[in-house]
Design an enzyme around this catalytic site. Structure first.
Site, PDB file in Angstrom:
ATOM      1  N   LYS A   1      -9.403  17.676 -32.110  1.00 53.99           N
ATOM      2  CA  LYS A   1      -9.221  17.506 -33.559  1.00 53.99           C
ATOM      3  C   LYS A   1      -9.864  18.694 -34.261  1.00 53.99           C
ATOM      4  CE  LYS A   1      -8.727  12.506 -33.861  1.00 53.99           C
ATOM      5  NZ  LYS A   1      -7.285  12.474 -34.111  1.00 53.99           N
TER       6      LYS A   1
ATOM      7  N   LYS B   1     -12.027  -1.935 -34.670  1.00 53.09           N
ATOM      8  CA  LYS B   1     -10.670  -2.132 -35.188  1.00 53.09           C
ATOM      9  C   LYS B   1     -10.695  -3.320 -36.148  1.00 53.09           C
ATOM     10  CE  LYS B   1      -8.171  -0.245 -31.219  1.00 53.09           C
ATOM     11  NZ  LYS B   1      -7.606   0.972 -31.780  1.00 53.09           N
TER      12      LYS B   1
ATOM     13  N   ARG C   1      10.216   2.982 -14.724  1.00 50.20           N
ATOM     14  CA  ARG C   1      10.622   1.932 -13.784  1.00 50.20           C
ATOM     15  C   ARG C   1      11.970   1.335 -14.150  1.00 50.20           C
ATOM     16  NH1 ARG C   1       4.712  -0.716 -14.005  1.00 50.20           N
ATOM     17  NH2 ARG C   1       4.794   0.444 -15.928  1.00 50.20           N
TER      18      ARG C   1
ATOM     19  N   HIS D   1     -14.536   9.434 -27.059  1.00 48.40           N
ATOM     20  CA  HIS D   1     -14.485  10.094 -28.366  1.00 48.40           C
ATOM     21  C   HIS D   1     -15.849  10.175 -29.063  1.00 48.40           C
ATOM     22  CE1 HIS D   1     -10.368   9.537 -27.499  1.00 48.40           C
ATOM     23  NE2 HIS D   1     -10.144   8.430 -28.156  1.00 48.40           N
TER      24      HIS D   1
ATOM     25  N   LYS E   1      -7.571   9.210 -20.814  1.00 43.55           N
ATOM     26  CA  LYS E   1      -8.679   8.279 -20.727  1.00 43.55           C
ATOM     27  C   LYS E   1      -8.129   6.842 -20.757  1.00 43.55           C
ATOM     28  CE  LYS E   1      -9.768   6.497 -24.478  1.00 43.55           C
ATOM     29  NZ  LYS E   1      -8.676   5.968 -25.313  1.00 43.55           N
TER      30      LYS E   1
ATOM     31  N   ASP F   1     -12.919   2.188 -24.885  1.00 46.80           N
ATOM     32  CA  ASP F   1     -11.746   2.808 -25.514  1.00 46.80           C
ATOM     33  C   ASP F   1     -12.161   3.972 -26.415  1.00 46.80           C
ATOM     34  OD1 ASP F   1      -8.945   2.874 -26.130  1.00 46.80           O
ATOM     35  OD2 ASP F   1      -9.366   1.937 -28.058  1.00 46.80           O
TER      36      ASP F   1
ATOM     37  N   GLU G   1     -11.333   1.826 -37.729  1.00 48.51           N
ATOM     38  CA  GLU G   1      -9.876   1.688 -37.863  1.00 48.51           C
ATOM     39  C   GLU G   1      -9.530   0.387 -38.584  1.00 48.51           C
ATOM     40  OE1 GLU G   1      -7.641   3.696 -34.303  1.00 48.51           O
ATOM     41  OE2 GLU G   1      -9.166   2.331 -33.540  1.00 48.51           O
TER      42      GLU G   1
ATOM     43  N   HIS H   1      -8.602  13.289 -26.663  1.00 52.41           N
ATOM     44  CA  HIS H   1      -7.902  14.009 -27.740  1.00 52.41           C
ATOM     45  C   HIS H   1      -8.795  14.292 -28.948  1.00 52.41           C
ATOM     46  CE1 HIS H   1      -7.198   9.953 -29.351  1.00 52.41           C
ATOM     47  NE2 HIS H   1      -6.915  10.514 -30.501  1.00 52.41           N
TER      48      HIS H   1
HETATM   49  C1  BG6 Z   1      -7.248   6.269 -28.646  1.00 50.43           C
HETATM   50  C2  BG6 Z   1      -7.627   4.813 -28.530  1.00 50.43           C
HETATM   51  O1  BG6 Z   1      -7.883   7.022 -27.666  1.00 50.43           O
HETATM   52  O2  BG6 Z   1      -7.622   6.739 -29.928  1.00 50.43           O
HETATM   53  C3  BG6 Z   1      -6.989   4.000 -29.637  1.00 50.43           C
HETATM   54  O3  BG6 Z   1      -7.180   4.342 -27.270  1.00 50.43           O
HETATM   55  C4  BG6 Z   1      -7.301   4.583 -30.986  1.00 50.43           C
HETATM   56  O4  BG6 Z   1      -7.431   2.646 -29.583  1.00 50.43           O
HETATM   57  C5  BG6 Z   1      -6.981   6.072 -31.002  1.00 50.43           C
HETATM   58  O5  BG6 Z   1      -6.552   3.892 -31.969  1.00 50.43           O
HETATM   59  C6  BG6 Z   1      -7.451   6.710 -32.299  1.00 50.43           C
HETATM   60  O6  BG6 Z   1      -7.006   8.021 -32.301  1.00 50.43           O
HETATM   61  P1  BG6 Z   1      -6.681   8.751 -33.671  1.00 50.43           P
HETATM   62  O7  BG6 Z   1      -6.372  10.148 -33.264  1.00 50.43           O
HETATM   63  O8  BG6 Z   1      -5.527   8.039 -34.254  1.00 50.43           O
HETATM   64  O9  BG6 Z   1      -7.915   8.625 -34.485  1.00 50.43           O
END
Ligand code: BG6
Length: 475
Positions: free
Chosen positions: A199, A347, A57, A257, A165, A252, A233, A195
């Protein structure tokens, strides 16, 4: 025939491709997407002719844009040769425009046409949406109506969309996004990203379980007491306050995941490693998750928020958004009847670690959950220090007959070839280029996981929000 044979690494170096990124100046592009593209570039795994076109933007000069992208890219000093970084940046340009402005898409189409003209060939196009889900509708319908997503003909210039996502906000919004996508694109054009599926150490669960036949007979409720999946985390929400506020930990990390990790642990052996066979088995597990009822919620779910969250930038002072959850889930199949799956993520905790522990029943505790002190534990370590370990018991040397726990360990970092595995986003981009959807979530998987998560969300507000100190070991 070995169903696991035959997965080869394909390269796509001969297919000219343009990667269009919506949200190129955002957090995800800087943290994951661009560093992964740079890694593929430095390994010479990107097509000989490729271009990245960002859609943004804001208005920048060419230099300003280049500096911004360079500054946003989270790469370690010395991780890449400066020369590679410089050449990589030469492939990136941007198109200024609002996501909802139709003329901006005509300009984008013209930019892509000029690149094709320069290359003398119709290129493939990958469109990556790294934006909040409420912007999907506008972007996708504009892409479609400006004909940007149409291939050049039946054989050249495929077009694909990569969607991040969270896919929706609950089961209802997920269904409506899906319906909308289905009207605009064919299923083989849609790549829904989770993602975690890419892994390496998570993919290894499938290889480990089904290529080591000693585990399959004990992979069931007679021997397994409980499973604990943890995605912990240390960091807080960093600069993501305003977007995290709309999501929270359960959507999230949980809806996607953690449930995908559960599916890999609990699924039956797929007929082959083809995308359809693996996804079919994953989805059966997700569909078998027992919804959590209003009556059970207080026994089965804990939610928390780290102290200090309310003063993070972009967060409302009265926010009830959770930064932590723990869920006790059950998979309603004969294999898993009665085995709790503890799903936990948060987190602002003591350490960053992603781990899956399979607790086998101990000799003295075959019937009662949680007391298997003498039980074996198999751990899949996903992050950091990928590996596998097994806790077992040996006789304590000496005259008596006592036993003590020991561990057998395999660490990726001990084996050179395991040290240079492609990271999650490198793998996803690679697979999207070659059109392999195995590591992408299918629409059925997404709907099944939303069904389960929505059963929690329906009664979410009845639960207290436990405030925990940043750095806490337990919530
Ligand atoms: C993301 C979340 O999908 O995955 C984040 O939105 C999170 O909040 C992240 O920190 C963690 O991914 P990774 O690969 O760093 O473990």
């Amino acid at each position: 025939m070995d169903p696991y044979a035959g997965k080869t690494v394909e390269t796509f170096v001969n297919y000219p491709t343009i990667f269009v990124i919506f949200g190129i100046t955002g957090d995800l592009a800087g943290r994951k997407l661009l560093p992964a593209l740079l890694a593929l570039f430095s390994k010479k795994l990107l097509p000989n002719r490729f271009a990245i076109v960002g859609f943004s933007r804001r208005t920048f000069s060419r230099e300003e844009f280049r500096d911004l992208i360079r500054g946003n890219m989270k790469i370690r000093p010395g991780q890449f040769k400066e020369e590679d970084v410089k050449h990589f940046l030469d492939h990136i340009s941007y198109e200024q425009g609002n996501f909802d402005s139709v003329p901006a898409y005509s300009r984008l189409a013209e930019t892509l046409r000029l690149i094709d003209e320069r290359w003398g060939q119709c290129s493939n196009k990958l469109f990556h949406l790294s934006v909040p889900p409420n912007l999907y509708y506008g972007i996708l319908s504009n892409l479609s109506s400006s004909k940007l997503t149409q291939p050049c003909d039946d054989h050249t210039g495929w077009t694909r969309v990569l969607i991040e996502k969270p896919f929706g906000n609950d089961i209802t919004t997920a269904r409506s996004i899906d319906k909308f996508l289905g009207k605009l694109f064919k299923e083989e054009q849609i790549f829904r990203i989770d993602h975690y599926l890419a892994k390496e150490a998570l993919q290894n669960i499938v290889a480990f379980r089904f290529q080591n036949p000693i585990f399959e007979p004990i992979w069931q409720n007679t021997y397994i007491d409980r499973v604990h999946i943890k995605l912990m985390e240390k960091d807080g929400i960093e600069a993501r306050g305003s977007s995290y506020e709309l999501v929270g930990a359960l959507k999230d990390m949980g809806q996607n995941h953690i449930l995908q990790a559960l599916a890999l642990v609990a699924m039956n052996e797929p007929r082959s490693v083809k995308a359809d066979d693996i996804r079919r088995e994953r989805v059966k597990v997700l569909k078998a998750l027992k919804p959590i009822s209003k009556r059970d919620i207080s026994q089965s779910v804990v939610r928390g928020q780290y102290s200090g969250y309310l003063t993070e930038p972009g967060v409302s002072a009265h926010s009830l958004t959770e930064t932590y959850f723990r869920v006790k889930a059950f998979v309603n199949t004969s294999r898993w009847k009665g085995v709790p799956f503890y799903l936990e993520s948060g987190k602002g905790l003591a350490e960053s670690k992603t781990e899956i522990d399979i607790y086998f029943r101990g000799k003295s505790s075959a019937k009662s959950e949680g007391t298997g002190s003498a039980g074996n534990i198999l751990t899949f370590r996903i992050l950091p220090d990928e590996g596998i370990k097994i806790k077992f018991f040996v006789k304590t040397p000496g005259y008596g007959f006592k036993t003590e726990p020991r561990t057998l360990k395999f660490k990726y970092s001990d084996v050179p070839a395991f040290n240079s595995v492609p990271n999650d986003y490198e793998r996803l981009i690679h697979d999207a280029f070659i059109g392999d959807q195995t590591l992408f979530a299918s629409t059925e998987e997404i709907m099944a996981s939303w069904e389960f998560v929505t059963s929690i969300l329906n009664n979410w507000k009845d639960l207290p929000l436990n405030v925990y100190e940043k750095g806490a070991k337990e919530v």
